[in-house]
Design a protein around this motif. Structure first.
Motif, PDB file in Angstrom:
ATOM      1  N   ASP A  81     -31.285  16.174 -13.634  1.00  0.00           N
ATOM      2  CA  ASP A  81     -31.247  17.104 -13.965  1.00  0.00           C
ATOM      3  C   ASP A  81     -30.030  17.884 -13.691  1.00  0.00           C
ATOM      4  O   ASP A  81     -29.134  17.219 -13.556  1.00  0.00           O
ATOM      5  N   ASP A  83     -28.560  20.617 -12.928  1.00  0.00           N
ATOM      6  CA  ASP A  83     -28.663  22.022 -11.617  1.00  0.00           C
ATOM      7  C   ASP A  83     -28.074  21.411 -10.297  1.00  0.00           C
ATOM      8  O   ASP A  83     -27.936  22.488  -9.976  1.00  0.00           O
ATOM      9  N   GLU A  85     -28.677  19.109  -8.221  1.00  0.00           N
ATOM     10  CA  GLU A  85     -28.936  19.158  -7.162  1.00  0.00           C
ATOM     11  C   GLU A  85     -29.333  17.201  -7.144  1.00  0.00           C
ATOM     12  O   GLU A  85     -29.607  16.502  -6.168  1.00  0.00           O
ATOM     13  N   LYS A 183     -29.458  27.576  -5.261  1.00  0.00           N
ATOM     14  CA  LYS A 183     -31.017  28.538  -6.584  1.00  0.00           C
ATOM     15  C   LYS A 183     -32.258  28.885  -5.828  1.00  0.00           C
ATOM     16  O   LYS A 183     -32.596  27.770  -5.271  1.00  0.00           O
TER      17      LYS A 183
HETATM   18 MG   LIG Z   1     -33.760  21.596  -9.827  1.00  0.00          MG
END
Ligand SMILES: [Mg+2]
Ligand SMILES: Nc1nc2c(ncn2[C@@H]2O[C@H](COP(=O)(O)OP(=O)(O)OP(=O)(O)O)[C@@H](O)[C@H]2O)c(=O)[nH]1
Length: 211
Positions: A81, A83, A85, A183
């Motif tokens: 991913d 983002d 993480e 997030k």
């Molecule tokens: Mg995510």
């Protein structure tokens, strides 16, 4: 054997540079698949040394990774991913069992499901395949398997593992580090439909052969 990292990314301009750049250290090729970003994700990813695939407009996560699979030149594909993480430093760990010929699909597992609906999907998946996290987006697989997968559900929860299993893949998990992000986690309504889709796959009986 060569390795391609496929990064699906929508509106990830804050994190994509770091992720794509770090992924490049461990891969022969990094592909960022963007669709519908309204920020500078694609441009920043290019600056980080990634190849960019623009996959139409808002075609979703599954279509993004499938577009990446089709473009990948590596024998092994890792998805991660954008983002923040997942830690790109874990890419070699996730890819190793494929390099070693010990697995066809490796899930980078988290020790705790992010949502209750993910726990349900994990429980269902475990009726067929013993895997602690069937929803992770951090995974390694052979290119050959990647091109077999249809992936038609609402998301990849449960389905990625079950489809691979029914194609005859050897599926294992390796624990990976999860980096907490600020997030907000929205309720995944898609998991209602996904549960029925997973149930449909569970009713299948016969396993096939990859390739
Ligand atoms: Mg995510
Ligand atoms: N190209 C593309 N990427 C997407 C799309 N939806 C999500 N992504 C990317 O796929 C990765 C996972 O998406 P997330 O929204 O973080 O999904 P998640 O990790 O299940 O959800 P959270 O628990 O909320 O983080 C991220 O890198 C996103 O940018 C999409 O429609 N198109």
């Amino acid at each position: 054997m060569t390795l391609t990292v496929v990064i699906p990314a929508r509106n990830e301009e804050k994190t994509i540079y770091k992720i794509a750049k770090a992924a490049r250290q461990h891969a022969d090729e990094v592909i960022v698949v963007d669709d519908g970003s309204v920020d500078a994700t694609a441009q920043i990813a290019r600056e980080a040394g990634a190849k960019i695939v623009i996959n139409g407009e808002k075609r979703g996560y599954i279509e993004a990774i499938k577009a990446g699979f089709r473009q990948a030149e590596g024998d092994i594909i890792v998805t991660i991913d954008a983002d923040g993480e997942h830690n790109p430093e874990n890419i070699p760990l996730v890819a190793k069992p494929i390099y070693d010929g010990k697995a066809d699909l490796v899930l980078g597992t988290r020790d705790k499901a992010a949502r209750i609906s993910e726990s349900l999907m994990n429980w269902l998946t475990n009726l067929k395949v013993k895997i602690s996290d069937s929803c992770t987006g951090f995974r390694a697989l052979s290119k050959c398997l990647a091109l077999e997968l249809n992936l038609k559900g609402r998301c990849t929860c449960g389905i990625f593992v079950l489809e691979a299993y029914y194609y005859g893949a050897r599926v294992i998990g390796v624990p990976v580090e999860i980096i907490p992000t600020d997030k907000p986690r929205a309720i995944a309504w898609r998991h209602i439909g996904q549960t029925f889709y997973v149930l449909g796959w569970l009713l299948r009986k016969r396993r096939g052969q990859i390739g």
